[in-house]
Design a protein around this motif. Structure first.
Motif, PDB file in Angstrom:
ATOM      1  N   GLU A 157     -26.239   2.594  19.318  1.00  0.00           N
ATOM      2  CA  GLU A 157     -26.357   3.096  17.948  1.00  0.00           C
ATOM      3  C   GLU A 157     -25.299   4.166  17.655  1.00  0.00           C
ATOM      4  OE1 GLU A 157     -29.877   5.378  17.598  1.00  0.00           O
ATOM      5  OE2 GLU A 157     -29.488   5.972  15.513  1.00  0.00           O
ATOM      6  N   GLN A 158     -25.114   5.055  18.637  1.00  0.00           N
ATOM      7  CA  GLN A 158     -24.142   6.142  18.440  1.00  0.00           C
ATOM      8  C   GLN A 158     -22.706   5.627  18.491  1.00  0.00           C
ATOM      9  OE1 GLN A 158     -25.897   7.799  21.705  1.00  0.00           O
ATOM     10  NE2 GLN A 158     -27.705   8.377  20.534  1.00  0.00           N
ATOM     11  N   PHE A 161     -21.832   4.207  15.249  1.00  0.00           N
ATOM     12  CA  PHE A 161     -21.567   5.279  14.289  1.00  0.00           C
ATOM     13  C   PHE A 161     -20.164   5.870  14.501  1.00  0.00           C
ATOM     14  CE2 PHE A 161     -22.344   9.977  13.341  1.00  0.00           C
ATOM     15  CZ  PHE A 161     -22.131   9.840  11.987  1.00  0.00           C
ATOM     16  N   PHE A 162     -19.831   6.153  15.763  1.00  0.00           N
ATOM     17  CA  PHE A 162     -18.502   6.723  16.057  1.00  0.00           C
ATOM     18  C   PHE A 162     -17.399   5.756  15.615  1.00  0.00           C
ATOM     19  CE2 PHE A 162     -20.525   9.056  19.921  1.00  0.00           C
ATOM     20  CZ  PHE A 162     -21.011  10.045  19.078  1.00  0.00           C
ATOM     21  N   MET A 165     -17.003   5.612  11.826  1.00  0.00           N
ATOM     22  CA  MET A 165     -16.326   6.839  11.408  1.00  0.00           C
ATOM     23  C   MET A 165     -14.818   6.757  11.718  1.00  0.00           C
ATOM     24  SD  MET A 165     -16.837  10.148  10.404  1.00  0.00           S
ATOM     25  CE  MET A 165     -18.533  10.575  10.708  1.00  0.00           C
TER      26      MET A 165
END
Lengths: 192, 192
Positions: A157-158, A161-162, A165
């Protein structure tokens, strides 16, 4: 500092080997066609995975993967498979262009138009017998440690996101190159 | 660019309000006692939580917390409680010092000793009627998005890892200030 002849020869060699990022070629060639500027190195902005043996030891860092474009999650996950030791960093970096100006006046002009296009970290790296080395650089950057001792410490999930971005920042930063090209174009027109 | 008298007055005002980081004061005062240098702003390195409304919109960014020293996990967790909207970034930044040099020769000398001490991102930000503004800067940095729309997206384990890394990088970067102070000391001794 290398002279213009050497710099252009180096550029042509790199270009013929496919080592110059495609989305920056026309900008570089416009800069180099101006009599008072020449480029010595460049990167059009990138997303990289970097393996770092010790904290702060960038000297011995190794690129695991490197992209000068948006990256999709499959590519990233695929690249992570090879990670086995040390620290792993997920990094997004702004475009960077090193340009030699023949006079302070032209260096200041270049800095001014670079700042106007949003390259807010533009600076002078060196002054040598009147030649001035300008570094055109923007503010977009991510610098995220995601692995330690061969183990990825962030969850999917992270990572997603990274990556989202990083892709957004890359597009934003590359957009500034177009602005710079337009301003260099105006210099070309006014000097011809 | 402000002149030395203005810069020193600004420095004294900031110092009397406790706004100058303690671990950089003796270095700044040594630099300012040299006739050919003066400092215009500085930060001794920091760990911050930054709230950013839109990607890339640093103009409207707001500091949520800011430390010029190592941070423990309780402090960090405590600070996260106030996060309610936009993006949240966990950031570690190198020390930064802006120094005006009265001549190119002294600017080059300053850049040389800064690079020797590991401030590898040192550059010239501006040249104005012979005065040269040097930015002393190192490479240590973390730039990690940890929250989106008021929700922290990293787990405790990762936050701990990021904080440990930030603390280590901060100590490493601050160590370079000592090296710079020793080299400035040598200049002071040789000029007296």
């Amino acid at each position: 500092m290398m002279n213009k002849k050497e710099a252009l020869e180096k550029y042509e060699r790199a270009k013929s080997k496919g080592e110059v990022d495609k989305d920056i070629i026309s900008l570089l060639e416009k800069i180099n066609s101006l009599p008072y500027f020449y480029t010595t190195s460049s990167c059009s902005g990138r997303i990289v995975l970097l393996n770092i043996p010790e904290i702060g030891d960038k000297k011995d860092a190794k690129f695991v993967c490197k992209w000068h474009r948006e990256v999709d999650k499959k590519e990233l996950v695929n690249c992570l498979k090879d990670y086995k030791e040390h620290y792993l960093f997920f990094i997004m970096q702004s475009p960077i262009i090193h340009i030699v100006a023949s006079e302070t006046e032209w260096a200041n002009k270049l800095i001014k138009i670079s700042l106007e296009c949003g390259f807010k970290y533009t600076s002078i790296k060196k002054i040598e017998s009147k030649k001035i080395l300008v570094e055109v650089l923007s503010t977009e950057n991510l610098h995220i440690p995601i692995g330690r001792e061969g183990k990825i410490i962030v969850k999917e999930e992270q990572l997603t996101f990274f990556l989202e971005m990083a892709n957004k920042l890359l597009i934003r930063a590359k957009g500034k190159l177009k602005c710079l090209e337009e301003k260099i174009n105006s210099l070309l027109l006014s000097s011809s």
